[in-house]
Scaffold this active site. Structure first.
Site, PDB file in Angstrom:
ATOM      1  N   GLY A 160     -10.035  10.268   3.499  1.00  0.00           N
ATOM      2  CA  GLY A 160     -10.633   9.918   2.951  1.00  0.00           C
ATOM      3  C   GLY A 160     -12.016  10.663   3.140  1.00  0.00           C
ATOM      4  O   GLY A 160     -12.489  11.518   3.432  1.00  0.00           O
ATOM      5  N   TYR A 161     -13.567   9.694   2.892  1.00  0.00           N
ATOM      6  CA  TYR A 161     -14.450  10.428   3.011  1.00  0.00           C
ATOM      7  C   TYR A 161     -15.093  10.517   4.421  1.00  0.00           C
ATOM      8  O   TYR A 161     -16.496  10.230   4.420  1.00  0.00           O
ATOM      9  CB  TYR A 161     -15.770   9.434   2.078  1.00  0.00           C
ATOM     10  CG  TYR A 161     -14.910   9.922   0.828  1.00  0.00           C
ATOM     11  CD1 TYR A 161     -15.400  10.743  -0.567  1.00  0.00           C
ATOM     12  CD2 TYR A 161     -13.976   8.456  -0.048  1.00  0.00           C
ATOM     13  CE1 TYR A 161     -15.305  10.474  -1.296  1.00  0.00           C
ATOM     14  CE2 TYR A 161     -13.379   8.845  -1.367  1.00  0.00           C
ATOM     15  CZ  TYR A 161     -14.315   9.960  -2.398  1.00  0.00           C
ATOM     16  OH  TYR A 161     -13.551   9.925  -3.574  1.00  0.00           O
ATOM     17  N   GLU A 173      -0.615  -0.517 -10.747  1.00  0.00           N
ATOM     18  CA  GLU A 173      -1.741  -0.484 -11.662  1.00  0.00           C
ATOM     19  C   GLU A 173      -2.821  -1.073 -11.544  1.00  0.00           C
ATOM     20  O   GLU A 173      -2.779  -2.068 -11.548  1.00  0.00           O
ATOM     21  CB  GLU A 173      -1.669  -0.423 -12.922  1.00  0.00           C
ATOM     22  CG  GLU A 173      -0.905   1.435 -13.264  1.00  0.00           C
ATOM     23  CD  GLU A 173      -1.998   1.096 -15.541  1.00  0.00           C
ATOM     24  OE1 GLU A 173      -2.401   1.255 -16.116  1.00  0.00           O
ATOM     25  OE2 GLU A 173      -0.553  -0.025 -16.139  1.00  0.00           O
ATOM     26  N   THR A 188       0.629  -1.515   0.039  1.00  0.00           N
ATOM     27  CA  THR A 188       0.321  -0.496   0.178  1.00  0.00           C
ATOM     28  C   THR A 188       1.001   1.286  -0.397  1.00  0.00           C
ATOM     29  O   THR A 188       1.954   1.126   0.452  1.00  0.00           O
ATOM     30  CB  THR A 188      -0.761   0.515   0.713  1.00  0.00           C
ATOM     31  OG1 THR A 188      -1.596   1.094   1.235  1.00  0.00           O
ATOM     32  CG2 THR A 188      -0.448   0.385   3.054  1.00  0.00           C
ATOM     33  N   ASP A 211      -8.083  -3.327  -1.268  1.00  0.00           N
ATOM     34  CA  ASP A 211      -8.448  -2.219  -2.706  1.00  0.00           C
ATOM     35  C   ASP A 211      -9.906  -1.387  -1.378  1.00  0.00           C
ATOM     36  O   ASP A 211     -10.683  -3.009  -0.771  1.00  0.00           O
ATOM     37  CB  ASP A 211      -8.845  -2.195  -3.095  1.00  0.00           C
ATOM     38  CG  ASP A 211      -9.095  -1.390  -4.258  1.00  0.00           C
ATOM     39  OD1 ASP A 211      -7.962  -0.901  -4.537  1.00  0.00           O
ATOM     40  OD2 ASP A 211     -10.041  -1.567  -5.213  1.00  0.00           O
ATOM     41  N   SER A 212     -10.172  -0.660  -1.756  1.00  0.00           N
ATOM     42  CA  SER A 212     -11.532  -0.523  -0.648  1.00  0.00           C
ATOM     43  C   SER A 212     -12.023   1.285  -1.308  1.00  0.00           C
ATOM     44  O   SER A 212     -11.412   1.457  -2.248  1.00  0.00           O
ATOM     45  CB  SER A 212     -10.540   0.222   0.941  1.00  0.00           C
ATOM     46  OG  SER A 212     -10.007   0.573   0.854  1.00  0.00           O
ATOM     47  N   LYS A 219      -4.489   3.312   5.675  1.00  0.00           N
ATOM     48  CA  LYS A 219      -4.958   2.078   5.719  1.00  0.00           C
ATOM     49  C   LYS A 219      -3.838   1.395   6.490  1.00  0.00           C
ATOM     50  O   LYS A 219      -4.428   0.301   7.448  1.00  0.00           O
ATOM     51  CB  LYS A 219      -4.480   1.817   4.492  1.00  0.00           C
ATOM     52  CG  LYS A 219      -5.989   1.893   3.424  1.00  0.00           C
ATOM     53  CD  LYS A 219      -5.859   1.388   2.477  1.00  0.00           C
ATOM     54  CE  LYS A 219      -6.406   1.811   1.152  1.00  0.00           C
ATOM     55  NZ  LYS A 219      -6.157   0.465   0.062  1.00  0.00           N
ATOM     56  N   ASN A 277      -0.956   3.787   1.026  1.00  0.00           N
ATOM     57  CA  ASN A 277      -1.838   4.795   1.636  1.00  0.00           C
ATOM     58  C   ASN A 277      -1.763   4.104   3.519  1.00  0.00           C
ATOM     59  O   ASN A 277      -2.166   3.228   3.949  1.00  0.00           O
ATOM     60  CB  ASN A 277      -2.943   3.943   1.580  1.00  0.00           C
ATOM     61  CG  ASN A 277      -4.192   5.396   2.463  1.00  0.00           C
ATOM     62  OD1 ASN A 277      -3.477   5.360   3.159  1.00  0.00           O
ATOM     63  ND2 ASN A 277      -5.081   5.612   1.613  1.00  0.00           N
ATOM     64  N   LYS A 334     -14.298   3.603  15.076  1.00  0.00           N
ATOM     65  CA  LYS A 334     -14.533   3.484  13.406  1.00  0.00           C
ATOM     66  C   LYS A 334     -14.200   1.552  13.498  1.00  0.00           C
ATOM     67  O   LYS A 334     -15.658   0.946  12.247  1.00  0.00           O
ATOM     68  CB  LYS A 334     -13.834   3.998  12.854  1.00  0.00           C
ATOM     69  CG  LYS A 334     -13.390   3.354  11.327  1.00  0.00           C
ATOM     70  CD  LYS A 334     -13.151   4.608  10.450  1.00  0.00           C
ATOM     71  CE  LYS A 334     -12.484   4.277   9.603  1.00  0.00           C
ATOM     72  NZ  LYS A 334     -12.089   4.862   8.124  1.00  0.00           N
TER      73      LYS A 334
HETATM   74  P1  ITT Z   1      -3.167   1.682  -1.745  1.00  0.00           P
HETATM   75  O1  ITT Z   1      -1.861   2.101  -2.723  1.00  0.00           O
HETATM   76  O2  ITT Z   1      -3.635   0.938  -0.926  1.00  0.00           O
HETATM   77  O3  ITT Z   1      -3.894   1.472  -3.268  1.00  0.00           O
HETATM   78  P2  ITT Z   1      -5.118   3.970  -2.176  1.00  0.00           P
HETATM   79  O4  ITT Z   1      -4.949   5.354  -0.783  1.00  0.00           O
HETATM   80  O5  ITT Z   1      -5.035   4.095  -3.431  1.00  0.00           O
HETATM   81  O6  ITT Z   1      -4.623   3.130  -1.428  1.00  0.00           O
HETATM   82  P3  ITT Z   1      -7.971   2.922  -2.232  1.00  0.00           P
HETATM   83  O7  ITT Z   1      -6.943   2.031  -4.061  1.00  0.00           O
HETATM   84  O8  ITT Z   1      -7.589   0.880  -1.876  1.00  0.00           O
HETATM   85  O9  ITT Z   1      -6.349   3.057  -1.745  1.00  0.00           O
HETATM   86  O10 ITT Z   1      -8.741   3.694  -2.321  1.00  0.00           O
HETATM   87  C1  ITT Z   1      -8.776   3.757  -0.842  1.00  0.00           C
HETATM   88  C2  ITT Z   1     -10.006   5.388  -1.389  1.00  0.00           C
HETATM   89  O11 ITT Z   1     -11.644   5.296  -0.710  1.00  0.00           O
HETATM   90  C3  ITT Z   1      -8.995   6.277  -0.630  1.00  0.00           C
HETATM   91  O12 ITT Z   1      -7.945   7.119  -0.976  1.00  0.00           O
HETATM   92  C4  ITT Z   1     -10.399   6.768   0.069  1.00  0.00           C
HETATM   93  O13 ITT Z   1     -10.404   7.817  -0.425  1.00  0.00           O
HETATM   94  C5  ITT Z   1     -11.271   6.088   0.488  1.00  0.00           C
HETATM   95  N1  ITT Z   1     -11.675   4.842   1.245  1.00  0.00           N
HETATM   96  C6  ITT Z   1     -11.333   3.031   1.750  1.00  0.00           C
HETATM   97  N2  ITT Z   1     -11.389   3.804   3.030  1.00  0.00           N
HETATM   98  C7  ITT Z   1     -11.675   4.807   3.499  1.00  0.00           C
HETATM   99  C8  ITT Z   1     -11.919   4.707   5.024  1.00  0.00           C
HETATM  100  O14 ITT Z   1     -11.779   4.159   5.813  1.00  0.00           O
HETATM  101  N3  ITT Z   1     -12.093   6.222   4.883  1.00  0.00           N
HETATM  102  C9  ITT Z   1     -12.375   6.551   4.338  1.00  0.00           C
HETATM  103  N4  ITT Z   1     -12.561   6.783   3.259  1.00  0.00           N
HETATM  104  C10 ITT Z   1     -11.543   5.852   2.908  1.00  0.00           C
END
Ligand code: ITT
Length: 196
Positions: free
Chosen positions: A145-146, A38, A10, A66-67, A15, A12, A168
């Protein structure tokens, strides 16, 4: 007691921090840096698997996550495009609230899929979801995020961003996917000692 180290692909750090705070004793999460992966899949499952499999370059066992947020009135958008919906968290939230102006009902769900990949083995998937509604304005400063606009149905009216990480995680998509993963790890004698 020995600690089982789990490698997560990741970029992020939010996360990673959430997962680290939710793992039970005996498990530790470390970041696997395999460069940009990608996200070419059209489902959370496909993208989680792509990330986990990329991690096998460095580890015998690797995780990918992925989320995203699926909003009913938007036909499930932003979904797998949740990250690509804007250039920053405030921009993503602004776009979402703009699209939902005057829209009712505002049901949505967060989804997380964690993929567990093993060299020479099948990739296993663990999904977690949480239902809620999108508020009309952001509230709270925790999370990422959101979170400031997501109010979970199972909560007390606060947004995820008004909760502690533990509050949470107790009801979140990520907490649930992680609980399923941990159950699998605990029941498996074939996992846990072959990493490295
Ligand atoms: P990776 O490197 O793990 O892919 P990423 O941020 O690109 O990190 P994702 O592609 O899984 O991760 O996108 C997830 C997005 O969804 C993340 O950037 C947030 O905008 C949103 N998201 C996921 N989980 C969330 C959470 O618990 N609370 C708020 N927003 C969330």
């Amino acid at each position: 007691m020995s600690v089982i180290e789990l490698g997560l692909v990741t970029s992020n750090s939010d996360k990673l921090a959430e997962i680290a705070s939710l793992l039970p004793k005996g498990y530790e999460i470390v970041r696997l840096d395999v460069g940009e992966v990608e996200e070419t899949g059209s489902t959370f499952e496909e993208n989680a698997a792509l990330k986990a499999i990329a991690g096998l370059r460095d580890c015998a066992i690797a995780l990918g996550e992925d989320s995203g947020l699926e909003v009913e009135a938007l036909g499930g958008a932003p979904g797998v495009y949740s990250k690509r919906y804007g250039n920053s968290d405030p921009a993503r939230i602004e776009r979402l609230l703009g699209q939902l102006q005057g829209v009712e009902p505002r049901q949505a769900r967060f989804v997380t899929v964690i993929a567990l990949a093993r060299r020479g083995g099948v990739t296993e998937l663990f999904r977690g979801e949480v239902q809620g509604t999108i508020s009309s304005a952001p509230c709270g400063r925790n999370g990422f995020g959101y979170d400031p606009v997501f109010v979970p149905d199972e909560g007390d009216g606060r947004s995820f961003a008004q909760m502690t990480r533990q509050e949470k995680g107790h009801i979140s998509h990520r907490g649930r996917a992680l609980a399923a993963l941990v159950q699998r790890l605990r029941s498996a004698s074939d996992l846990g000692s072959e990493n490295g």
